[in-house]
Design an enzyme around this catalytic site. Sequence first.
Site, PDB file in Angstrom:
ATOM      1  N   CYS A  94       0.986  -1.145   0.160  1.00 39.63           N
ATOM      2  CA  CYS A  94       0.007  -0.151  -0.074  1.00 39.63           C
ATOM      3  C   CYS A  94       1.053   1.424   0.056  1.00 39.63           C
ATOM      4  O   CYS A  94       0.450   2.327  -0.456  1.00 39.63           O
ATOM      5  CB  CYS A  94      -1.082   0.157   1.216  1.00 39.63           C
ATOM      6  SG  CYS A  94      -0.170  -0.325   2.800  1.00 39.63           S
ATOM      7  N   HIS A 165      -2.490   0.828   6.922  1.00 48.35           N
ATOM      8  CA  HIS A 165      -2.652   1.126   5.448  1.00 48.35           C
ATOM      9  C   HIS A 165      -2.572   2.395   4.960  1.00 48.35           C
ATOM     10  O   HIS A 165      -3.059   3.389   5.641  1.00 48.35           O
ATOM     11  CB  HIS A 165      -4.180   0.537   5.237  1.00 48.35           C
ATOM     12  CG  HIS A 165      -4.514   0.214   3.861  1.00 48.35           C
ATOM     13  ND1 HIS A 165      -3.780  -0.261   2.853  1.00 48.35           N
ATOM     14  CD2 HIS A 165      -5.537   1.064   3.036  1.00 48.35           C
ATOM     15  CE1 HIS A 165      -4.312  -0.248   1.581  1.00 48.35           C
ATOM     16  NE2 HIS A 165      -5.410   0.777   1.795  1.00 48.35           N
ATOM     17  N   ASP A 180      -7.178   4.524  -2.980  1.00 49.26           N
ATOM     18  CA  ASP A 180      -6.948   3.381  -2.088  1.00 49.26           C
ATOM     19  C   ASP A 180      -6.881   2.158  -2.973  1.00 49.26           C
ATOM     20  O   ASP A 180      -8.127   1.848  -3.496  1.00 49.26           O
ATOM     21  CB  ASP A 180      -7.896   3.404  -0.965  1.00 49.26           C
ATOM     22  CG  ASP A 180      -7.863   2.343   0.060  1.00 49.26           C
ATOM     23  OD1 ASP A 180      -7.072   1.226  -0.167  1.00 49.26           O
ATOM     24  OD2 ASP A 180      -8.552   2.543   0.963  1.00 49.26           O
TER      25      ASP A 180
END
Length: 228
Positions: A94, A165, A180
């Site tokens: 991420c 994250h 995202d």
Amino acid sequence: MASAKTKRWLPLEANPDVINQFLLGLGVPQDEAQCCDVYGLDEELLETVPKPVLAVLFLYPITTQTEQERLQQEDEIKEYNKVYFMKQTVGNACGTIGLLHALGNLTSEVKFVEGSFFDNFFKSTASLDPLQRAVFLENSTEMEVAHTVAATAGDTEASVHADAHFICFANVDDELYELDGRKSGPISHGPSSPSTLLRDAAKVIQSMIQKNPDSHHFNVIALCKKSG
């Protein structure tokens, strides 16, 4: 999508020094853009962040609440062809995905080193869809090696068991987008501008933090354009 279960990288640390070395090695010159810490979300601390801010990275803990919200948001997601977006199919990627989201929407503002990884990556993936971009990244040995080097260069011991994250906030055509890779597409948070990007992103981030009062593992990093 089976690869999402088999390939996992070590997570990047929310450390601007480490991230800047990572960016430099893959084709972002130091005099083009660099990351810096955002030490608080109130107006006074936001003013201390070097301007202009090109994108904002937000690291937050994954909780039952954030997972429920992520699933609920799927109904709000629309397709925005003008936004560079990619899915995340590699575990713990991420941080890298966040940086690619930032830079992918800045290709007209940030000049990459010709022939560098970023230069080749964005030229090669410009016309691909979000999942094809993810597969392109997943198959890149160069990026996997660079990510691993960066992930092991931080102050904390890297572990594949991450519970936080990274997401990215970017301004595209005067609109604030949340990017995202675990979601199916970009989320619009309304009007914005290059000069108000940090402040606008801070409002969304504050809202996310307030919804998770029991969590404290939050970090905000700004990607800033070098001036002068």
